[in-house]
Design an enzyme around this catalytic site. Structure first.
Site, PDB file in Angstrom:
ATOM      1  CE1 TYR A 295      -3.301   2.788   0.350  1.00 28.95           C
ATOM      2  CE2 TYR A 295      -4.005   2.023   2.556  1.00 28.95           C
ATOM      3  CZ  TYR A 295      -4.064   2.572   1.740  1.00 28.95           C
ATOM      4  OH  TYR A 295      -5.046   3.471   1.765  1.00 28.95           O
TER       5      TYR A 295
ATOM      6  CE  LYS B  28      -6.342   1.515  -1.318  1.00 29.28           C
ATOM      7  NZ  LYS B  28      -7.194   1.803  -0.041  1.00 29.28           N
TER       8      LYS B  28
END
Length: 284
Positions: free
Chosen positions: A133, A161
């Site tokens: 992320y 992400k």
């Protein structure tokens, strides 16, 4: 090994009178999957994970797993104490989840080598696929392209992400093809898909979930015009969902639909009356 594509909803955590509302969580999870979401990400930013203790996080995860196949659930795993994060991983991964979502350790701002050490340790210890992320506006450290490329060589690190805010880096990662690239910036869903990205982990997709899913379907069929038109129709809602700190607007929208109570844990606050009225008009 899991692959990640389509619309994954960054699931909110419903509260009622200060406690996690497990019945509402159960029904919301089933509702979103029924609307076509590829899967759910629990205990991430939108899930107010920072305001949940570990037992509450595990209760949220296990409640979702009562109604959603484990292969369609990703669990957030964050922290800046590496040993504590690794210990929590061991308690999570006795469930056969689709994966874990791991941001860079916040506040301490490690070097790029420190990031490699942190993510490498988690990936080495994990039996589950890892989604990196990249969100520098929350973690206060930006992951450089070469750092992500090195992490992509690890067999457990399979996706990112992408909230890095660097379109060149996004395009290079998509071009590399080593990771599934999921945007975490909802306004970038259409552009990321058109560039060849895999999909999104989206907070706004709690609302009109089927339309977000249909945007992906249009583009997969090569119908750019239909995909563009539908995404443009979603944009006002997407923008309103982030006028005030996430997930307050999304929770208000869900409350308008009778799906949850409009409640957050302080210091997060409900969105303003003015924004609620603007969103109500957009929903009509």
């Amino acid at each position: 090994m899991s692959t990640f594509s389509g619309i994954w909803v960054a699931l909110v955590t419903p509260f009622r009178d200060g406690q996690v509302d497990l019945p509402a969580l159960r029904s919301l999870a089933a509702h979103l999957l029924g609307a076509g979401a590829a899967g759910l990400v629990v205990c991430g930013t939108s899930g107010e994970a920072a305001a949940l203790d570990e037992q509450e996080q595990l209760a949220v995860l296990d409640t979702v797993l009562e109604v959603i196949p484990a292969s369609r659930v990703v669990m957030g795993l964050s922290g800046n104490n590496q040993a504590a994060v690794l210990a929590r991983l061991q308690r999570i991964q006795n469930r056969s989840l689709a994966g874990i979502l791991v941001p860079a350790p916040y506040y301490i701002r490690p070097s790029q080598q420190g990031l490699l050490t942190f993510f490498g340790a988690i990936a080495d210890a994990s039996q589950l696929p890892v989604i990196v992320y990249d969100i520098p506006y929350r973690s206060a450290v930006s992951m450089e392209l070469e750092t992500i490329r090195q992490l992509a060589r690890h067999p457990r690190i399979v996706a990112i992400k992408d909230c890095g805010g660097d379109s060149r880096k996004t395009q290079m990662l998509i071009q590399d093809g080593a990771l599934d690239v999921l945007t975490g910036e909802d306004e970038q869903i259409f552009a990321t898909l058109c560039l060849g990205g895999s999909g999104a982990i989206s907070a706004a997709a709690h609302i009109r979930t089927a339309d977000f899913v249909q945007v992906v379907a249009h583009l997969q069929r090569g119908d750019l015009q239909a995909g563009r038109a539908l995404f443009r129709d979603l944009l006002p809602l997407i923008r309103l969902a982030f006028v005030e700190p996430n997930p307050a607007p999304v929770k208000s929208l869900l409350a308008m639909q009778g799906l949850i109570v409009d409640e957050l844990r302080e210091p997060m606050l409900r969105c303003s009356d003015e924004l609620r009225e603007r969103m109500r008009v957009e929903l009509l």
